[in-house]
Every structure is written in C-alpha cells, then in structure tokens.
Scaffold this motif. Sequence first.
Motif: not given
Length: 181
Positions: A28, A32, A39-40
Amino acid sequence: MNRSLLDSLRKGGFIFYSRHGEANVGRDLSNLNFQNCLTQRNLSEKGRREAIYYGDILRYLRIPIKYPVASSPFCRTIETAQLAFGSGNVQVDPFWVDVYRLTGNLPSGDKQRILNGLQSVLELKPEEGRNNIIIAHSFPKGIGLGQIPNMGTVIVKPSGIGNGYEVFGQLFLSDLSKLGC
C-alpha cells in the motif's frame, strides 16, 4: 466445529466478518488509489485459491448468504469477494476503509467514531434465514473484532440496533472444511 454450530449457521441471522485472502503482492503506497491496484497490496495466488475455496465451502455447507456481500474498496478485498461469491454479487462499502485506518495513528475521537460505526453495522440483524458477509480487514490487537488471519472469519450474532452483538466464534478455512465431513 460441531454439527450444532453448522445447524445454527444454516438458519441464518449471523454476520460473517471475513478478512481478505493472503495479500503479499505489492504494498500500500502513500498515494494509494482505489482505482489503481498497482498502488496497493494485492492477492497472491494462494490468496486467490483461499477466496475461491471460501465461497465453495460455504455453498457446499449450504450456508444461506444475503447478496450482495459487502466489501472494502481495496483491490484485495474486492477480488476476494468476487472470487468467493461472483463479481455481480459484491457491493463496495467505503466504510471499511475506516477499519483499515484503525491500524494507523488516529486521534481518539476518530477511532471512537469508527468503532461506533462498526458497532452499528454489527448490531444490524440480517434478513430472515440469511447471513450477511463482509470482506474487509483485520483489526489491531484488542480493538474491534481483534486480529484476524487471512480468510479468517469472525461469526457475529447481532441483537438489533442499540442492543449490541455477540461474537459467536471465529472460524478458519480449515474449520469450515471440517464441517463438511
């Protein structure tokens, strides 16, 4: 797990609060973005298998589920819910991001607001003869429903709005498969 627990779950009236499958792909990021899974942290292959098995075993055990199931907006929770219950049977609820935020350093007022919201959700009785499913996140130790392992499920028996709830038990995937024997 015993037969009387299975019989109770088949009658409905519970909330299954489940943590997503194993997520060890990526991380993360501070930027995010819920629309960008890069992005996670995301599900591993094992996490995907866990999610599929979870849905399969609940169906095999004939545990009645109210659709759509609720999911946090993170890619790992949505994918878990979709693999377990079908992509058309998932409703994303942004409230579960707040539960995720409990692991951070929050002001006590924010933490209490989140826990009050959780209390309200867990007091809400499911539709007659059904069980509600929530796919979200673990909690910090001693907060909310406590720490939950990957694909672990806390079984909650709601008493109705303003009347609290009872934690009926915690199940792991291995416990569910034993019920099928």
